[in-house]
Design a protein around this motif. Structure first.
Motif, PDB file in Angstrom:
ATOM      1  N   ILE A  36       0.840  -1.189   0.000  1.00 55.23           N
ATOM      2  CA  ILE A  36       0.000   0.000   0.000  1.00 55.23           C
ATOM      3  C   ILE A  36       0.879   1.244   0.000  1.00 55.23           C
ATOM      4  CG2 ILE A  36      -1.831   1.256   1.192  1.00 55.23           C
ATOM      5  CD1 ILE A  36      -2.646  -1.369   2.516  1.00 55.23           C
ATOM      6  N   PHE A  37       0.893   1.943  -1.122  1.00 56.52           N
ATOM      7  CA  PHE A  37       1.601   3.217  -1.216  1.00 56.52           C
ATOM      8  C   PHE A  37       0.649   4.348  -0.830  1.00 56.52           C
ATOM      9  CE2 PHE A  37       3.789   0.808  -4.717  1.00 56.52           C
ATOM     10  CZ  PHE A  37       5.048   0.778  -4.143  1.00 56.52           C
ATOM     11  N   LEU A  50       4.045   5.792  -8.700  1.00 54.17           N
ATOM     12  CA  LEU A  50       3.385   4.818  -7.821  1.00 54.17           C
ATOM     13  C   LEU A  50       2.171   4.193  -8.506  1.00 54.17           C
ATOM     14  CD1 LEU A  50       3.492   6.743  -4.409  1.00 54.17           C
ATOM     15  CD2 LEU A  50       4.990   4.891  -5.157  1.00 54.17           C
ATOM     16  N   LYS A  51       1.384   5.025  -9.151  1.00 53.60           N
ATOM     17  CA  LYS A  51       0.193   4.513  -9.838  1.00 53.60           C
ATOM     18  C   LYS A  51       0.578   3.584 -10.986  1.00 53.60           C
ATOM     19  CE  LYS A  51      -3.300   7.956  -8.722  1.00 53.60           C
ATOM     20  NZ  LYS A  51      -4.373   8.842  -9.247  1.00 53.60           N
ATOM     21  N   GLN A  52       1.636   3.935 -11.684  1.00 52.99           N
ATOM     22  CA  GLN A  52       2.092   3.101 -12.789  1.00 52.99           C
ATOM     23  C   GLN A  52       2.565   1.739 -12.277  1.00 52.99           C
ATOM     24  OE1 GLN A  52       5.134   4.890 -15.196  1.00 52.99           O
ATOM     25  NE2 GLN A  52       5.180   3.239 -16.677  1.00 52.99           N
ATOM     26  N   PHE A  53       3.318   1.747 -11.175  1.00 57.05           N
ATOM     27  CA  PHE A  53       3.801   0.484 -10.610  1.00 57.05           C
ATOM     28  C   PHE A  53       2.613  -0.353 -10.119  1.00 57.05           C
ATOM     29  CE2 PHE A  53       5.180  -2.200  -7.102  1.00 57.05           C
ATOM     30  CZ  PHE A  53       6.270  -2.855  -7.654  1.00 57.05           C
ATOM     31  N   ALA A  54       1.661   0.277  -9.443  1.00 61.61           N
ATOM     32  CA  ALA A  54       0.503  -0.444  -8.906  1.00 61.61           C
ATOM     33  C   ALA A  54      -0.319  -1.090 -10.011  1.00 61.61           C
ATOM     34  CB  ALA A  54      -0.361   0.510  -8.088  1.00 61.61           C
ATOM     35  N   THR A  60      -1.235  -4.607  -5.148  1.00 60.91           N
ATOM     36  CA  THR A  60      -0.618  -3.306  -4.897  1.00 60.91           C
ATOM     37  C   THR A  60      -1.612  -2.191  -5.194  1.00 60.91           C
ATOM     38  OG1 THR A  60       1.576  -4.145  -5.503  1.00 60.91           O
ATOM     39  CG2 THR A  60       1.270  -1.759  -5.503  1.00 60.91           C
ATOM     40  N   ILE A  61      -1.735  -1.250  -4.270  1.00 57.28           N
ATOM     41  CA  ILE A  61      -2.595  -0.090  -4.501  1.00 57.28           C
ATOM     42  C   ILE A  61      -1.806   1.179  -4.204  1.00 57.28           C
ATOM     43  CG2 ILE A  61      -4.754  -1.300  -4.030  1.00 57.28           C
ATOM     44  CD1 ILE A  61      -4.762  -0.119  -1.254  1.00 57.28           C
ATOM     45  N   ALA A  62      -2.155   2.244  -4.906  1.00 50.75           N
ATOM     46  CA  ALA A  62      -1.499   3.532  -4.711  1.00 50.75           C
ATOM     47  C   ALA A  62      -2.552   4.558  -4.313  1.00 50.75           C
ATOM     48  CB  ALA A  62      -0.772   3.956  -5.988  1.00 50.75           C
ATOM     49  N   LEU A  63      -2.464   5.056  -3.109  1.00 47.64           N
ATOM     50  CA  LEU A  63      -3.379   6.059  -2.594  1.00 47.64           C
ATOM     51  C   LEU A  63      -2.680   7.414  -2.609  1.00 47.64           C
ATOM     52  CD1 LEU A  63      -4.628   4.073   0.540  1.00 47.64           C
ATOM     53  CD2 LEU A  63      -5.658   4.109  -1.743  1.00 47.64           C
ATOM     54  N   SER A  64      -3.448   8.468  -2.524  1.00 46.91           N
ATOM     55  CA  SER A  64      -2.845   9.804  -2.463  1.00 46.91           C
ATOM     56  C   SER A  64      -3.668  10.696  -1.547  1.00 46.91           C
ATOM     57  CB  SER A  64      -2.763  10.420  -3.867  1.00 46.91           C
ATOM     58  OG  SER A  64      -4.047  10.542  -4.446  1.00 46.91           O
ATOM     59  N   GLN A  65      -3.020  11.689  -0.975  1.00 46.39           N
ATOM     60  CA  GLN A  65      -3.683  12.621  -0.067  1.00 46.39           C
ATOM     61  C   GLN A  65      -2.924  13.943  -0.082  1.00 46.39           C
ATOM     62  OE1 GLN A  65      -3.244  10.407   3.659  1.00 46.39           O
ATOM     63  NE2 GLN A  65      -1.474  11.647   4.213  1.00 46.39           N
TER      64      GLN A  65
END
Length: 318
Positions: A36-37, A50-54, A60-65
């Motif tokens: 979980i990124f 991160l989104k590309q790797f996920a 694998t998930i890529a979150l953002s804030q």
């Protein structure tokens, strides 16, 4: 397959180190590990990477804030995690991808401990080298022992997720020393903790690490941290002495490392007043003699791991 381990990785402006991190993650050959990124408002290409790797990686998930600090990012990951155990990993460090098989065995042998501590090394540069063979020996340690001897960082141990959720153990919304609050409460609430002497993590000591760049910038947080730990001592009075020792020890270390004391004189005075008014005990000898086992296990050796290895190699010491 049921997820057994959740790797929670906060990221902030780390595009230069992500390629190395991705290369490590690709070596995990297990379907029961989720990654979980959490991009914490990066201004570079981290979020995109991160989104590309996920998108190309299983589990694998890529979150953002919006930028809220590493503690808040870890909380976001913790809310999303489903694994039995949580491993908080920093994006520019190195972890042993073979650790999971060891964790499997230790969890089985020690009957699902709340925390598994392990050793780590401090490195000056990216280093993927770990011992090929890991041993399954461990020591069971007490809450008091953990509060005195075990490190403040969240990445040199794995936590049982159920324990964190049941006791509402999360990172406070500070930019600095939030891990001190998290680990102290976790150590107090745990029913069983073990320590293995295997080195499973290499901390890469960089000039722009959060602990260094935020040390004075977010110094005001440290006063709040002391209050936070003091409240924990009220919640767990049986560990009052150890928690107050933590407050005094880390306060002393913090003040000593302020480069320009005159700019932070009010903060320093407030911290000292806090300790005086609340009669914080700093009788280290009494704590060690009466409340903690005499054996100081390997968690104290991380400071000399790298030079010790080089010394042994030089003189061919096994």
């Amino acid at each position: 397959m049921k997820i057994k381990y959740s790797l929670i990785i906060p990221v902030y402006n780390k595009e230069t180190s992500l390629i190395k991190l991705f290369s490590q993650l690709k070596k995990i050959r297990r379907n029961d590990v989720e990654i979980i990124f959490i991009d914490d408002g990066s201004k570079d290409n981290s979020k995109k990477m991160l989104k590309q790797f996920a998108s190309t990686s299983t589990n694998t998930i890529a979150l953002s804030q919006k930028n809220a600090g590493p503690g808040a990012a870890r909380n976001t990951g913790l809310n999303k995690a489903v694994g039995d155990y949580i491993w908080f990993i920093d994006s520019d460090d190195v972890f042993n991808v073979n650790a999971f098989d060891l964790f499997d065995n230790l969890i089985k042998i020690a009957k699902s401990p709340d925390i598994i501590f392990f050793d780590y090394s401090i490195k000056s540069e990216f280093d993927l080298n770990f011992k090929a063979k890991l041993n399954e020996s461990y020591n069971e340690i007490s809450n008091k022992h953990a509060l005195i001897f075990e490190s403040v960082n969240p990445w040199s141990k794995i936590f049982k997720r159920k324990t964190l959720l049941d006791d509402n153990i999360i990172f406070p919304k500070y930019y600095f020393a939030e891990d001190l609050c998290f680990t102290r409460k976790a150590y107090c609430s745990s029913q069983k903790m073990i320590h293995t002497e295997n080195v499973l993590y290499n901390y890469i000591d960089t000039a722009n690490s959060i602990s260094k760049t935020h040390f004075e910038k977010h110094g005001k947080d440290f006063y709040n941290v002391c209050n936070y730990i003091f409240k924990i001592s009220k919640e767990y009075p049986q560990y009052k002495e150890e928690l107050e020792y933590n407050i005094s020890e880390h306060t002393e270390s913090y003040i000593k490392n302020i480069h320009n004391p005159s700019l932070y004189q009010n903060l320093i005075d407030n911290l000292r007043s806090f300790i005086t008014i609340n009669k914080i005990n700093n009788n280290t000898y009494t704590i060690l003699k009466n409340n903690v086992t005499n054996k100081i296990i390997s968690s104290f050796r991380w400071k000399i791991t790298e030079p010790l290895v080089k010394f042994k190699a030089l003189f061919k010491i096994k």
